[in-house]
Write a protein that holds these residues in place. Structure first.
Motif, PDB file in Angstrom:
ATOM      1  N   SER A  20       0.842  -1.200   0.000  1.00 24.50           N
ATOM      2  CA  SER A  20       0.000   0.000   0.000  1.00 24.50           C
ATOM      3  C   SER A  20       0.873   1.244   0.000  1.00 24.50           C
ATOM      4  O   SER A  20       0.491   2.269  -0.551  1.00 24.50           O
ATOM      5  N   GLY A  21       2.048   1.175   0.571  1.00 17.19           N
ATOM      6  CA  GLY A  21       2.969   2.311   0.533  1.00 17.19           C
ATOM      7  C   GLY A  21       3.395   2.619  -0.886  1.00 17.19           C
ATOM      8  O   GLY A  21       3.541   3.770  -1.271  1.00 17.19           O
ATOM      9  N   GLU A  22       3.569   1.593  -1.705  1.00  7.80           N
ATOM     10  CA  GLU A  22       3.935   1.803  -3.098  1.00  7.80           C
ATOM     11  C   GLU A  22       2.800   2.433  -3.876  1.00  7.80           C
ATOM     12  O   GLU A  22       3.013   3.249  -4.748  1.00  7.80           O
ATOM     13  N   ILE A  23       1.595   2.067  -3.566  1.00 12.02           N
ATOM     14  CA  ILE A  23       0.438   2.610  -4.269  1.00 12.02           C
ATOM     15  C   ILE A  23       0.298   4.100  -3.976  1.00 12.02           C
ATOM     16  O   ILE A  23       0.061   4.896  -4.866  1.00 12.02           O
ATOM     17  N   PHE A  24       0.483   4.491  -2.734  1.00 12.89           N
ATOM     18  CA  PHE A  24       0.271   5.875  -2.353  1.00 12.89           C
ATOM     19  C   PHE A  24       1.445   6.789  -2.668  1.00 12.89           C
ATOM     20  O   PHE A  24       1.304   7.995  -2.606  1.00 12.89           O
ATOM     21  N   THR A  25       2.595   6.227  -3.024  1.00 17.41           N
ATOM     22  CA  THR A  25       3.743   7.076  -3.311  1.00 17.41           C
ATOM     23  C   THR A  25       3.804   7.519  -4.769  1.00 17.41           C
ATOM     24  O   THR A  25       4.687   8.256  -5.150  1.00 17.41           O
ATOM     25  N   ALA A  26       2.871   7.074  -5.585  1.00 17.79           N
ATOM     26  CA  ALA A  26       2.862   7.483  -6.991  1.00 17.79           C
ATOM     27  C   ALA A  26       2.593   8.985  -7.088  1.00 17.79           C
ATOM     28  O   ALA A  26       1.722   9.510  -6.411  1.00 17.79           O
ATOM     29  N   GLU A  27       3.359   9.652  -7.918  1.00  9.44           N
ATOM     30  CA  GLU A  27       3.200  11.086  -8.083  1.00  9.44           C
ATOM     31  C   GLU A  27       2.113  11.404  -9.091  1.00  9.44           C
ATOM     32  O   GLU A  27       1.953  10.711 -10.083  1.00  9.44           O
ATOM     33  N   ALA A  28       1.405  12.480  -8.825  1.00  8.95           N
ATOM     34  CA  ALA A  28       0.409  12.946  -9.781  1.00  8.95           C
ATOM     35  C   ALA A  28       1.135  13.689 -10.904  1.00  8.95           C
ATOM     36  O   ALA A  28       2.126  14.369 -10.667  1.00  8.95           O
ATOM     37  N   VAL A  29       0.625  13.546 -12.109  1.00  9.19           N
ATOM     38  CA  VAL A  29       1.221  14.206 -13.262  1.00  9.19           C
ATOM     39  C   VAL A  29       0.542  15.557 -13.453  1.00  9.19           C
ATOM     40  O   VAL A  29      -0.671  15.657 -13.393  1.00  9.19           O
ATOM     41  N   THR A  30       1.331  16.578 -13.671  1.00  8.76           N
ATOM     42  CA  THR A  30       0.791  17.882 -14.029  1.00  8.76           C
ATOM     43  C   THR A  30       0.728  17.933 -15.543  1.00  8.76           C
ATOM     44  O   THR A  30       1.755  17.858 -16.207  1.00  8.76           O
ATOM     45  N   CYS A  31      -0.494  18.029 -16.065  1.00  6.20           N
ATOM     46  CA  CYS A  31      -0.671  18.058 -17.513  1.00  6.20           C
ATOM     47  C   CYS A  31      -0.233  19.409 -18.056  1.00  6.20           C
ATOM     48  O   CYS A  31      -0.815  20.439 -17.723  1.00  6.20           O
ATOM     49  N   SER A  32       0.818  19.385 -18.842  1.00  6.92           N
ATOM     50  CA  SER A  32       1.350  20.593 -19.445  1.00  6.92           C
ATOM     51  C   SER A  32       1.827  20.258 -20.848  1.00  6.92           C
ATOM     52  O   SER A  32       2.861  19.609 -21.020  1.00  6.92           O
ATOM     53  N   PRO A  33       1.076  20.696 -21.862  1.00 10.69           N
ATOM     54  CA  PRO A  33       1.472  20.369 -23.235  1.00 10.69           C
ATOM     55  C   PRO A  33       2.851  20.887 -23.609  1.00 10.69           C
ATOM     56  O   PRO A  33       3.505  20.321 -24.483  1.00 10.69           O
ATOM     57  N   THR A  34       3.335  21.913 -22.937  1.00  6.56           N
ATOM     58  CA  THR A  34       4.674  22.416 -23.247  1.00  6.56           C
ATOM     59  C   THR A  34       5.747  21.386 -22.899  1.00  6.56           C
ATOM     60  O   THR A  34       6.853  21.452 -23.429  1.00  6.56           O
ATOM     61  N   GLU A  35       5.412  20.427 -22.037  1.00  8.98           N
ATOM     62  CA  GLU A  35       6.350  19.353 -21.709  1.00  8.98           C
ATOM     63  C   GLU A  35       6.649  18.485 -22.930  1.00  8.98           C
ATOM     64  O   GLU A  35       7.651  17.794 -22.969  1.00  8.98           O
ATOM     65  N   LEU A  36       5.762  18.529 -23.916  1.00  4.86           N
ATOM     66  CA  LEU A  36       5.951  17.720 -25.129  1.00  4.86           C
ATOM     67  C   LEU A  36       6.650  18.487 -26.244  1.00  4.86           C
ATOM     68  O   LEU A  36       6.723  18.000 -27.373  1.00  4.86           O
ATOM     69  N   SER A  37       7.185  19.648 -25.951  1.00  2.00           N
ATOM     70  CA  SER A  37       7.854  20.442 -26.988  1.00  2.00           C
ATOM     71  C   SER A  37       9.035  19.698 -27.605  1.00  2.00           C
ATOM     72  O   SER A  37       9.352  19.898 -28.778  1.00  2.00           O
TER      73      SER A  37
END
Length: 96
Positions: A20-37
C-alpha cells in the motif's frame, strides 16, 4: 496453532503495509502540453523522436485524452506522426 495464526497475520499485515505504501507514493502528473515540446519535430515530420521526447511522452501519458479533446492541441496529438512516435517510444496510444 495460535502462534502460527499470529505469525501469518503479521506477514499479511506487513505485505499490506509494504504494497500500500507503493500505491500511495505514486506522483500525480501535471498536464502541461509544453512538456511535449521536445516531440514537436517528430510530430510534425518523419524525424525520429529523441530520448527526451520519449521520456516526456511516458510522463504525460495520463494527459493524452485531455490534449486530444483540446481543439488547439488535437492536430498535434491525433495525427499519424504522433501515433508513430508513440509506437517508437513504446507508449500506448490512448483510446479516449
Amino acid at each position: 496453532m495460535k502462534r502460527v495464526s499470529f505469525v501469518a497475520l503479521c506477514v499479511v499485515a506487513l505485505a499490506v503495509v509494504t504494497f500500500s505504501g507503493e500505491i500511495f507514493t505514486a506522483e500525480a502528473v501535471t498536464c502541461s502540453p509544453t512538456e511535449l515540446s521536445a516531440c514537436l519535430p517528430a510530430f510534425t515530420s518523419t524525424a525520429a523522436p529523441s530520448t527526451n521526447c520519449c521520456s516526456k511522452l511516458k510522463e504525460q501519458q495520463p494527459c493524452f485524452c485531455t490534449y486530444i479533446k483540446n481543439p488547439s492541441l488535437k492536430q498535434y496529438i491525433n495525427n499519424p506522426n504522433a501515433k508513430r512516435v508513440a509506437s517508437i517510444c513504446n507508449v500506448p496510444y490512448p483510446k479516449c
